[in-house]
Design a protein around this motif. Structure first.
Motif, short mmCIF file in Angstrom:
data_model
loop_
_atom_site.label_atom_id
_atom_site.label_comp_id
_atom_site.label_asym_id
_atom_site.label_seq_id
_atom_site.Cartn_x
_atom_site.Cartn_y
_atom_site.Cartn_z
N ASP A 74 -2.93 1.34 1.44
CA ASP A 74 -2.42 0.62 0.26
C ASP A 74 -0.89 0.59 0.26
N HIS A 91 -10.27 -1.69 -3.40
CA HIS A 91 -9.99 -3.11 -3.66
C HIS A 91 -9.51 -3.77 -2.37
N HIS A 104 1.52 -2.73 0.31
CA HIS A 104 2.56 -3.06 -0.67
C HIS A 104 3.93 -3.19 0.00
N HIS A 106 -2.29 -6.98 -5.26
CA HIS A 106 -3.70 -7.00 -5.63
C HIS A 106 -3.82 -6.72 -7.12
#
Ligand SMILES: [Zn+2]
Length: 398
Positions: free
Chosen positions: A184, A234, A188, A244
């Protein structure tokens, strides 16, 4: 376990199966849930094809969806708070109430930790997280002792890895949840690029170490039977993958990998779902199916009258699929609809908020509840087929 059987010779083989299950010893059944934050399924598939994720490539991997059903009460942001809460409860935000990433939000659904811990006095659970907010969402379970060991690693995946290896080496737990954050963060910071694929490769090496520790454990604990699942909370927004939270195909697309064979709920998606949005994504299994899969592996029997899980186990018998509950406010009735892909030898039973309200033939695929109780704000419906319950929460407004 089942009291609705009539004596018929045709049912004998099934009776034998059920009665042997009822007497089975589940004490050696264990589960390890490895969470990989924000890992895009398609990028994982690319990494596997490129030989960069050989360990994750050993799992039986399938597409799933996150974010609930857009436009319905189950809809939730494709963020980590709601995603992990669904994975750890089998419920969507209309039950767990974790609607964002605020660490003050507390899970309101019955958690996997609680269901496991309270199923037997000797059952113990662990939650080792890189993203500390997960343990904040489940702080009530931790305070109540339903998570026996809760570790916050404050963003340090190496800490997660070493605590997990230590737990597998010397611990005695029935359910271990592990959260690794790097995919994640890479998403980002960098978006989809070489750096993101590098993060997948790093995580693959960490999963490889975890699986090696499990193999080593099995040498000294040969009777233990571990279900291992890898999941993500996700997907990511196309095309660059940096963001997201919304309801788009990329953000809603997730995956599950199992070290065991799955049932048709996972292996055979419904190709013509009634809701065909997002390229038919709703025909696939979902994040809500993970928690009941772990409960099924641990032999924790659902009580259908008090069931509140939206998902369905991905191993063992299959219940009704694609269950939808729709309120007609003008006629004041609720229509339940579902699909059947495995024939049922037993009647289908319908429970409404703790009460059995209907028993239908095994081939029924609809029930209309004309007799809604007065002055309620919400109802919980549970449809039981093949001994497998599936629930839906319906907000009632007139
Ligand atoms: Zn994120």
């Amino acid at each position: 376990m089942n009291t609705t059987f009539k004596s018929s010779h045709a049912l004998w083989p099934l009776l034998v199966v059920f009665s042997s299950l009822a007497h089975a010893d589940f004490s050696q059944q264990k589960a390890l849930l490895i969470g990989l934050d924000g890992m895009q399924f398609e990028k994982l598939q690319d990494a596997i094809a490129d030989g960069q994720a050989t360990e994750l490539g050993k799992f039986h991997l399938y597409k799933t969806y996150a974010g609930g059903i857009a436009g319905q009460s189950s809809e939730q942001p494709t963020l980590s708070g709601p995603g992990w809460s669904t994975l750890l409860t089998g419920a969507w935000a209309d039950r767990h109430a974790v609607t964002g990433n605020d660490s003050n939000l507390r899970n309101q659904a019955v958690s996997l930790f609680k269901r496991i811990s309270q199923s037997a006095p000797m059952r113990h659970t662990v939650s080792i997280v890189s993203w500390d907010t997960i343990n904040d969402h489940f702080a009530d379970d931790i305070a109540a002792g339903d998570v026996e060991m809760a570790v916050k690693c404050a963003g340090d995946d190496q800490c997660v890895l070493s605590r997990t290896l230590e737990t597998l080496r010397s611990g005695s737990y029935d359910f271990i949840f592990v959260d690794i954050d790097q995919p994640d963060r890479a998403g980002h910071d960098l978006g989809f690029c070489t750096g993101y694929q590098d993060a997948i490769q790093t995580v693959d090496a960490q999963v490889q170490q975890i699986m090696a520790a499990l193999d080593a454990r099995l040498v000294t604990h040969p009777d233990e039977n571990w279900l291992v699942m890898v999941v993500t909370d996700h997907g990511r927004k196309s095309p660059d993958g940096r963001d997201h939270g919304g309801q788009t195909l990329g953000e809603k697309t997730t995956f599950v990998g199992l070290n065991k064979l799955a049932n048709e709920q996972l292996t055979t998606p419904i190709t013509d779902p009634d809701n065909a949005d997002f390229d038919g994504l709703y025909g696939y299994a979902s994040q809500a199916d993970i928690a009941p899969t772990i409960l099924a592996h641990l032999g924790i029997e659902p009580d259908p009258a008090h069931y509140s899980i939206d998902g369905m186990p991905l191993i063992g018998p299959v219940g009704v699929r694609q269950l939808a509950a729709n309120l007609d406010t003008s006629a004041y009735l609720i229509t339940l609809r579902w699909r059947i892909t495995t024939p049922s030898l037993q009647p289908i039973r319908i429970y409404r908020s703790g009460r059995l309200i209907a028993t239908l033939s095994g081939s029924a695929c609809e029930y209309i509840d004309h007799d809604l109780p007065k002055r309620v704000t919400a109802l919980n419906y549970t449809v039981v087929m093949n001994g497998v319950p599936v629930s839906r929460w319906v907000k009632v407004t007139r």
